[in-house]
Design a protein around this motif. Sequence first.
Motif, PDB file in Angstrom:
ATOM      1  N   ARG A   1      -6.886  -0.340   2.070  1.00  0.00           N
ATOM      2  CA  ARG A   1      -6.290  -0.799   0.820  1.00  0.00           C
ATOM      3  C   ARG A   1      -5.762   0.373   0.004  1.00  0.00           C
ATOM      4  NH1 ARG A   1      -9.774  -5.426  -1.988  1.00  0.00           N
ATOM      5  NH2 ARG A   1      -7.880  -5.360  -3.266  1.00  0.00           N
ATOM      6  N   ASP A   2      -4.867   0.063  -0.935  1.00  0.00           N
ATOM      7  CA  ASP A   2      -4.272   1.108  -1.771  1.00  0.00           C
ATOM      8  C   ASP A   2      -5.337   1.768  -2.644  1.00  0.00           C
ATOM      9  OD1 ASP A   2      -1.534   2.215  -2.785  1.00  0.00           O
ATOM     10  OD2 ASP A   2      -2.689   1.785  -4.606  1.00  0.00           O
ATOM     11  N   MET A   3      -5.068   3.003  -3.018  1.00  0.00           N
ATOM     12  CA  MET A   3      -5.994   3.766  -3.849  1.00  0.00           C
ATOM     13  C   MET A   3      -6.358   3.044  -5.141  1.00  0.00           C
ATOM     14  SD  MET A   3      -3.207   6.666  -5.016  1.00  0.00           S
ATOM     15  CE  MET A   3      -4.384   7.778  -5.725  1.00  0.00           C
ATOM     16  N   ALA A   4      -5.453   2.220  -5.661  1.00  0.00           N
ATOM     17  CA  ALA A   4      -5.746   1.478  -6.883  1.00  0.00           C
ATOM     18  C   ALA A   4      -6.862   0.457  -6.692  1.00  0.00           C
ATOM     19  CB  ALA A   4      -4.484   0.772  -7.392  1.00  0.00           C
ATOM     20  N   ALA A   5      -7.163   0.112  -5.438  1.00  0.00           N
ATOM     21  CA  ALA A   5      -8.227  -0.849  -5.159  1.00  0.00           C
ATOM     22  C   ALA A   5      -9.603  -0.304  -5.516  1.00  0.00           C
ATOM     23  CB  ALA A   5      -8.196  -1.269  -3.693  1.00  0.00           C
ATOM     24  N   ILE A   6      -9.701   0.974  -5.850  1.00  0.00           N
ATOM     25  CA  ILE A   6     -10.980   1.500  -6.312  1.00  0.00           C
ATOM     26  C   ILE A   6     -11.441   0.736  -7.554  1.00  0.00           C
ATOM     27  CG2 ILE A   6     -10.090   3.323  -7.835  1.00  0.00           C
ATOM     28  CD1 ILE A   6     -12.996   3.700  -5.320  1.00  0.00           C
ATOM     29  N   ALA A   7     -10.499   0.176  -8.308  1.00  0.00           N
ATOM     30  CA  ALA A   7     -10.862  -0.636  -9.473  1.00  0.00           C
ATOM     31  C   ALA A   7     -11.612  -1.888  -9.031  1.00  0.00           C
ATOM     32  CB  ALA A   7      -9.617  -1.013 -10.274  1.00  0.00           C
ATOM     33  N   HIS A   8     -11.186  -2.481  -7.919  1.00  0.00           N
ATOM     34  CA  HIS A   8     -11.883  -3.670  -7.436  1.00  0.00           C
ATOM     35  C   HIS A   8     -13.289  -3.318  -6.963  1.00  0.00           C
ATOM     36  CE1 HIS A   8     -12.273  -7.746  -5.995  1.00  0.00           C
ATOM     37  NE2 HIS A   8     -12.737  -7.270  -4.842  1.00  0.00           N
ATOM     38  N   TRP A   9     -13.417  -2.174  -6.297  1.00  0.00           N
ATOM     39  CA  TRP A   9     -14.760  -1.749  -5.884  1.00  0.00           C
ATOM     40  C   TRP A   9     -15.665  -1.556  -7.101  1.00  0.00           C
ATOM     41  CZ3 TRP A   9     -17.310   2.928  -6.915  1.00  0.00           C
ATOM     42  CH2 TRP A   9     -18.557   3.039  -6.287  1.00  0.00           C
ATOM     43  N   LEU A  10     -15.124  -0.990  -8.180  1.00  0.00           N
ATOM     44  CA  LEU A  10     -15.916  -0.822  -9.392  1.00  0.00           C
ATOM     45  C   LEU A  10     -16.326  -2.156 -10.000  1.00  0.00           C
ATOM     46  CD1 LEU A  10     -13.810   2.028 -11.027  1.00  0.00           C
ATOM     47  CD2 LEU A  10     -16.169   2.252 -10.220  1.00  0.00           C
ATOM     48  N   GLU A  11     -15.480  -3.174  -9.821  1.00  0.00           N
ATOM     49  CA  GLU A  11     -15.777  -4.489 -10.375  1.00  0.00           C
ATOM     50  C   GLU A  11     -16.886  -5.182  -9.611  1.00  0.00           C
ATOM     51  OE1 GLU A  11     -11.692  -6.353 -12.084  1.00  0.00           O
ATOM     52  OE2 GLU A  11     -11.766  -5.991  -9.941  1.00  0.00           O
ATOM     53  N   VAL A  12     -16.751  -5.231  -8.286  1.00  0.00           N
ATOM     54  CA  VAL A  12     -17.654  -6.082  -7.500  1.00  0.00           C
ATOM     55  C   VAL A  12     -18.314  -5.387  -6.321  1.00  0.00           C
ATOM     56  CG1 VAL A  12     -16.435  -8.207  -8.145  1.00  0.00           C
ATOM     57  CG2 VAL A  12     -15.722  -6.952  -6.110  1.00  0.00           C
ATOM     58  N   GLY A  13     -17.842  -4.224  -5.927  1.00  0.00           N
ATOM     59  CA  GLY A  13     -18.475  -3.508  -4.839  1.00  0.00           C
ATOM     60  C   GLY A  13     -18.110  -3.977  -3.457  1.00  0.00           C
ATOM     61  N   VAL A  14     -17.273  -4.998  -3.332  1.00  0.00           N
ATOM     62  CA  VAL A  14     -16.831  -5.491  -2.036  1.00  0.00           C
ATOM     63  C   VAL A  14     -15.354  -5.825  -2.124  1.00  0.00           C
ATOM     64  CG1 VAL A  14     -19.046  -6.467  -1.315  1.00  0.00           C
ATOM     65  CG2 VAL A  14     -17.466  -7.878  -2.624  1.00  0.00           C
ATOM     66  N   PRO A  15     -14.605  -5.786  -0.990  1.00  0.00           N
ATOM     67  CA  PRO A  15     -13.176  -6.116  -1.039  1.00  0.00           C
ATOM     68  C   PRO A  15     -12.945  -7.600  -1.271  1.00  0.00           C
ATOM     69  CG  PRO A  15     -13.887  -5.784   1.219  1.00  0.00           C
ATOM     70  CD  PRO A  15     -15.055  -5.405   0.350  1.00  0.00           C
ATOM     71  N   ASN A  16     -11.774  -7.926  -1.815  1.00  0.00           N
ATOM     72  CA  ASN A  16     -11.383  -9.329  -1.921  1.00  0.00           C
ATOM     73  C   ASN A  16     -11.310  -9.953  -0.547  1.00  0.00           C
ATOM     74  OD1 ASN A  16     -11.025  -9.545  -4.725  1.00  0.00           O
ATOM     75  ND2 ASN A  16      -9.018  -8.555  -4.596  1.00  0.00           N
ATOM     76  N   GLU A  17     -11.635 -11.248  -0.445  1.00  0.00           N
ATOM     77  CA  GLU A  17     -11.528 -11.950   0.844  1.00  0.00           C
ATOM     78  C   GLU A  17     -10.102 -11.948   1.350  1.00  0.00           C
ATOM     79  OE1 GLU A  17     -13.968 -13.035   2.729  1.00  0.00           O
ATOM     80  OE2 GLU A  17     -15.365 -12.205   1.268  1.00  0.00           O
ATOM     81  N   SER A  18      -9.111 -11.940   0.454  1.00  0.00           N
ATOM     82  CA  SER A  18      -7.711 -11.946   0.849  1.00  0.00           C
ATOM     83  C   SER A  18      -7.308 -10.597   1.410  1.00  0.00           C
ATOM     84  CB  SER A  18      -6.808 -12.280  -0.330  1.00  0.00           C
ATOM     85  OG  SER A  18      -6.982 -11.345  -1.373  1.00  0.00           O
TER      86      SER A  18
ATOM     87  N   VAL B   1       0.852  -1.186   0.000  1.00  0.00           N
ATOM     88  CA  VAL B   1       0.000   0.000   0.000  1.00  0.00           C
ATOM     89  C   VAL B   1       0.891   1.239   0.000  1.00  0.00           C
ATOM     90  CG1 VAL B   1      -1.710   1.312   1.307  1.00  0.00           C
ATOM     91  CG2 VAL B   1      -1.864  -1.193   1.186  1.00  0.00           C
ATOM     92  N   ALA B   2       0.624   2.152  -0.928  1.00  0.00           N
ATOM     93  CA  ALA B   2       1.366   3.408  -0.998  1.00  0.00           C
ATOM     94  C   ALA B   2       0.523   4.579  -0.517  1.00  0.00           C
ATOM     95  CB  ALA B   2       1.860   3.660  -2.424  1.00  0.00           C
ATOM     96  N   PHE B   3      -0.771   4.569  -0.828  1.00  0.00           N
ATOM     97  CA  PHE B   3      -1.673   5.670  -0.488  1.00  0.00           C
ATOM     98  C   PHE B   3      -3.036   5.026  -0.269  1.00  0.00           C
ATOM     99  CE2 PHE B   3      -2.996  10.206  -2.148  1.00  0.00           C
ATOM    100  CZ  PHE B   3      -3.626  10.451  -0.945  1.00  0.00           C
ATOM    101  N   SER B   4      -3.424   4.896   0.976  1.00  0.00           N
ATOM    102  CA  SER B   4      -4.632   4.138   1.298  1.00  0.00           C
ATOM    103  C   SER B   4      -5.893   4.926   0.967  1.00  0.00           C
ATOM    104  CB  SER B   4      -4.637   3.741   2.776  1.00  0.00           C
ATOM    105  OG  SER B   4      -4.652   4.891   3.598  1.00  0.00           O
TER     106      SER B   4
END
Length: 290
Positions: free
Chosen positions: A273-290, A227-230
């Motif tokens: 999570r890192d700011m890039a995780a906004i892509a995951h939110w756009l995909e599924v709306g929830v964080p990865n289980e990992s 994580v660089a920028f949460s």
Amino acid sequence: MKVAIVGAGRMGSAMAARLQQAGNDVVVYNRTREKAEAVGAAVAETAREAAAWADTILVSLADDAAVLHAYGGPDGIAAGLRGGSVVVETSTLDPETVHRVAELVGERGAALLDGPVSGSVPLVEQGKLTFLVGGPADALDQVRPVLDTLAAQIFHVGPLGSGAVVKLAVNTVLLAINQAVAEALVLAERAEVPRETTYEVLVNSAIASPFVAYKRAAFERPDQTPVAFSLDLVAKDLGLIGQLAERVGAVMPQAAANRAAVLAALDVGMGSRDMAAIAHWLEVGVPNES
């Protein structure tokens, strides 16, 4: 030079390590002592002790509340300052907070610069940060040898508070790019173009930039990239941008939309999570289980 670092988070720790490697004497203070000890420099018991020891004090904290707490009180930064020392406030803050702590610093005969930085931990380690400095030119001249160790560029952008304003302006663009890249990648993936293929085009296209290049690993391999920028700090900065915009009468619909998206990601537990995780939110709306 004798340099104190107040705040041993990702950026503060990296700055302390870089300054030590360059031959400076460094002391670190952090409210959680274990984080300060992990840096490998001398550790101060209080922020006051760190400030009293140093010629230059670099402050790197998460938010305005933490900064105000660090400067005030009998064990705070201001209580330990000596006449002639310079504090460089590198945190991303509301400009009004800068002026509040400047009063405390000035009462001790010391000088304050608001010097937030643009760049991440790898750029600290390479000495390639960008400092956006507001405050008196003579104080900047005094600490320039320290900042030169950390930075490729130092912009003196105006009087005290100007650094905070320009940093919020920079982050307005940075966070908009982050959101746009995330949306572009998800759009292409939904249309069955692999993320890696799209990213290769992005970094070799008209929108190529240092940010797009150095965030590639975070977007392509999020589970393997530190994580660089949460996202919780992204939300904090977008909140500061909105506050400043309201005070000065600036209309910023894109920043407001970006903040709404980030707050929605925080609502499903993605703040750390890192700011890039906004892509995951756009995909599924929830964080990865990992």
